[in-house]
Write a protein that holds these residues in place. Sequence first.
Motif, PDB file in Angstrom:
ATOM      1  N   PHE A  80      92.215  42.754  23.582  1.00 43.88           N
ATOM      2  CA  PHE A  80      91.218  42.255  23.610  1.00 43.88           C
ATOM      3  C   PHE A  80      90.458  42.094  24.914  1.00 43.88           C
ATOM      4  O   PHE A  80      90.667  41.458  26.012  1.00 43.88           O
ATOM      5  CB  PHE A  80      91.577  41.008  23.026  1.00 43.88           C
ATOM      6  CG  PHE A  80      90.174  39.920  22.778  1.00 43.88           C
ATOM      7  CD1 PHE A  80      88.410  41.016  23.818  1.00 43.88           C
ATOM      8  CD2 PHE A  80      89.881  38.484  22.794  1.00 43.88           C
ATOM      9  CE1 PHE A  80      87.202  39.514  23.288  1.00 43.88           C
ATOM     10  CE2 PHE A  80      88.570  37.888  22.113  1.00 43.88           C
ATOM     11  CZ  PHE A  80      87.227  38.097  22.960  1.00 43.88           C
ATOM     12  N   PRO A  81      89.683  43.909  25.073  1.00 43.79           N
ATOM     13  CA  PRO A  81      88.690  43.598  26.526  1.00 43.79           C
ATOM     14  C   PRO A  81      88.176  42.273  26.526  1.00 43.79           C
ATOM     15  O   PRO A  81      87.371  42.529  26.152  1.00 43.79           O
ATOM     16  CB  PRO A  81      88.702  45.255  26.516  1.00 43.79           C
ATOM     17  CG  PRO A  81      89.334  45.761  25.277  1.00 43.79           C
ATOM     18  CD  PRO A  81      89.270  44.858  24.064  1.00 43.79           C
ATOM     19  N   LEU A  82      88.321  42.857  28.259  1.00 40.92           N
ATOM     20  CA  LEU A  82      87.434  41.076  29.470  1.00 40.92           C
ATOM     21  C   LEU A  82      87.267  41.798  30.305  1.00 40.92           C
ATOM     22  O   LEU A  82      88.294  41.819  31.017  1.00 40.92           O
ATOM     23  CB  LEU A  82      88.005  39.773  28.430  1.00 40.92           C
ATOM     24  CG  LEU A  82      87.526  39.441  27.017  1.00 40.92           C
ATOM     25  CD1 LEU A  82      88.535  38.647  27.386  1.00 40.92           C
ATOM     26  CD2 LEU A  82      86.204  39.424  26.855  1.00 40.92           C
ATOM     27  N   SER A  83      85.846  41.195  30.356  1.00 43.10           N
ATOM     28  CA  SER A  83      85.261  41.533  32.373  1.00 43.10           C
ATOM     29  C   SER A  83      86.607  40.132  33.046  1.00 43.10           C
ATOM     30  O   SER A  83      85.260  39.803  33.664  1.00 43.10           O
ATOM     31  CB  SER A  83      83.994  41.713  32.105  1.00 43.10           C
ATOM     32  OG  SER A  83      83.313  42.966  31.224  1.00 43.10           O
ATOM     33  N   ILE A  84      87.332  39.887  33.025  1.00 38.34           N
ATOM     34  CA  ILE A  84      88.115  38.744  33.803  1.00 38.34           C
ATOM     35  C   ILE A  84      88.985  39.618  33.750  1.00 38.34           C
ATOM     36  O   ILE A  84      90.213  40.089  32.772  1.00 38.34           O
ATOM     37  CB  ILE A  84      88.305  37.782  33.030  1.00 38.34           C
ATOM     38  CG1 ILE A  84      88.693  37.265  30.703  1.00 38.34           C
ATOM     39  CG2 ILE A  84      86.712  36.859  32.545  1.00 38.34           C
ATOM     40  CD1 ILE A  84      88.777  36.137  30.865  1.00 38.34           C
ATOM     41  N   VAL A  85      89.932  38.740  34.495  1.00 42.55           N
ATOM     42  CA  VAL A  85      91.484  38.683  34.894  1.00 42.55           C
ATOM     43  C   VAL A  85      91.672  37.524  34.291  1.00 42.55           C
ATOM     44  O   VAL A  85      92.087  36.081  35.131  1.00 42.55           O
ATOM     45  CB  VAL A  85      91.577  38.941  36.076  1.00 42.55           C
ATOM     46  CG1 VAL A  85      92.919  39.180  36.321  1.00 42.55           C
ATOM     47  CG2 VAL A  85      91.360  41.132  36.889  1.00 42.55           C
ATOM     48  N   VAL A  86      93.386  37.981  33.730  1.00 39.22           N
ATOM     49  CA  VAL A  86      94.261  36.431  33.387  1.00 39.22           C
ATOM     50  C   VAL A  86      95.280  36.003  34.369  1.00 39.22           C
ATOM     51  O   VAL A  86      96.176  38.199  33.416  1.00 39.22           O
ATOM     52  CB  VAL A  86      93.838  36.431  32.273  1.00 39.22           C
ATOM     53  CG1 VAL A  86      95.063  35.058  31.597  1.00 39.22           C
ATOM     54  CG2 VAL A  86      92.882  36.694  31.438  1.00 39.22           C
ATOM     55  N   TYR A  87      95.873  35.323  34.349  1.00 43.07           N
ATOM     56  CA  TYR A  87      97.403  36.205  35.059  1.00 43.07           C
ATOM     57  C   TYR A  87      98.404  34.911  33.823  1.00 43.07           C
ATOM     58  O   TYR A  87      98.103  34.020  33.409  1.00 43.07           O
ATOM     59  CB  TYR A  87      97.126  35.242  36.276  1.00 43.07           C
ATOM     60  CG  TYR A  87      96.039  35.793  37.882  1.00 43.07           C
ATOM     61  CD1 TYR A  87      96.670  36.997  37.860  1.00 43.07           C
ATOM     62  CD2 TYR A  87      95.071  35.222  38.117  1.00 43.07           C
ATOM     63  CE1 TYR A  87      95.617  37.960  38.856  1.00 43.07           C
ATOM     64  CE2 TYR A  87      94.507  35.886  38.919  1.00 43.07           C
ATOM     65  CZ  TYR A  87      94.470  36.405  39.321  1.00 43.07           C
ATOM     66  OH  TYR A  87      93.462  38.180  40.610  1.00 43.07           O
ATOM     67  N   PRO A  88      99.675  35.212  34.624  1.00 37.41           N
ATOM     68  CA  PRO A  88     100.822  35.111  34.234  1.00 37.41           C
ATOM     69  C   PRO A  88     100.482  33.206  34.213  1.00 37.41           C
ATOM     70  O   PRO A  88     100.638  33.136  35.301  1.00 37.41           O
ATOM     71  CB  PRO A  88     102.016  35.483  34.640  1.00 37.41           C
ATOM     72  CG  PRO A  88     101.642  36.783  34.771  1.00 37.41           C
ATOM     73  CD  PRO A  88      99.916  37.050  35.391  1.00 37.41           C
ATOM     74  N   GLY A  89     101.183  32.793  33.122  1.00 38.20           N
ATOM     75  CA  GLY A  89     101.116  31.108  32.890  1.00 38.20           C
ATOM     76  C   GLY A  89      99.380  30.637  32.473  1.00 38.20           C
ATOM     77  O   GLY A  89      99.740  29.259  32.859  1.00 38.20           O
ATOM     78  N   GLU A  90      98.634  31.711  33.061  1.00 35.94           N
ATOM     79  CA  GLU A  90      97.166  30.572  33.154  1.00 35.94           C
ATOM     80  C   GLU A  90      97.031  30.591  31.671  1.00 35.94           C
ATOM     81  O   GLU A  90      97.105  31.069  31.034  1.00 35.94           O
ATOM     82  CB  GLU A  90      96.406  31.741  34.013  1.00 35.94           C
ATOM     83  CG  GLU A  90      94.754  31.412  33.573  1.00 35.94           C
ATOM     84  CD  GLU A  90      93.597  31.993  33.862  1.00 35.94           C
ATOM     85  OE1 GLU A  90      92.581  32.263  34.583  1.00 35.94           O
ATOM     86  OE2 GLU A  90      94.066  33.590  34.552  1.00 35.94           O
ATOM     87  N   ASP A  91      96.075  29.427  32.193  1.00 41.08           N
ATOM     88  CA  ASP A  91      95.383  28.523  30.501  1.00 41.08           C
ATOM     89  C   ASP A  91      94.056  29.163  30.306  1.00 41.08           C
ATOM     90  O   ASP A  91      93.556  29.035  31.608  1.00 41.08           O
ATOM     91  CB  ASP A  91      95.444  27.007  30.647  1.00 41.08           C
ATOM     92  CG  ASP A  91      97.062  27.271  30.277  1.00 41.08           C
ATOM     93  OD1 ASP A  91      98.364  27.121  29.110  1.00 41.08           O
ATOM     94  OD2 ASP A  91      97.126  25.930  30.817  1.00 41.08           O
TER      95      ASP A  91
END
Length: 212
Positions: free
Chosen positions: A8-19
Amino acid sequence: MTNFVPIFPLSIVVYPGEDLNLHIFEPKYKQLIKECFDQKKPFGMPVVINNKVNELGTLVDIVEISKLYDNGEMDIKTKGQKVFRVLEIINEVPDKLYSGAIVSYPANSDHGKKLLMNKVVAAIKELHKLLKVNKPFHKEEDQLSSYDVAHHAGLTLEEEYEFLSLTNELQRQEYLKRHLAKVLPVVAEMELLKEKIKLNGHFKNISGFNIS
């Protein structure tokens, strides 16, 4: 280790542990989320920058489907799991509307320095104070990692992606330290400038310079 994951490509960065909360409305992603949720499988979120899918992303778990609409759209809660590197994108997956990717998982060290992390947290709190921003941390301060505070530091999308590429906690702490050391003086100067501008037009009580 390599494996196939729906993406699911998105223009955001999600980090491990992030909700991360998402509203799902496109047919291909409605299918992706329903299948992953039913099968209790994660999916990948590669980062899109300038309309290009980059090689790094984060594997996320679906925590819950919070709301299911009559048209099949849904609100979901997800949680970042670990960083992956895309080895190959599979644009067409048999019988699926969504795409997938073959990915690997870079080794990632979580050993940092407590004193350095404390300095990073203090600098972020100073930044928020200058900006008059109220964005509380979601953990006790002594439990925070660099991933937990990265979105509090005012990084650009490109900087967030660069931060995602760092596979050592000490490197990540140093990255945030350098970033904050660079932006804090600029923000402080901008706040001073704003105060000066506010004074324009007001009666000023200023002593004249005595030249004698």
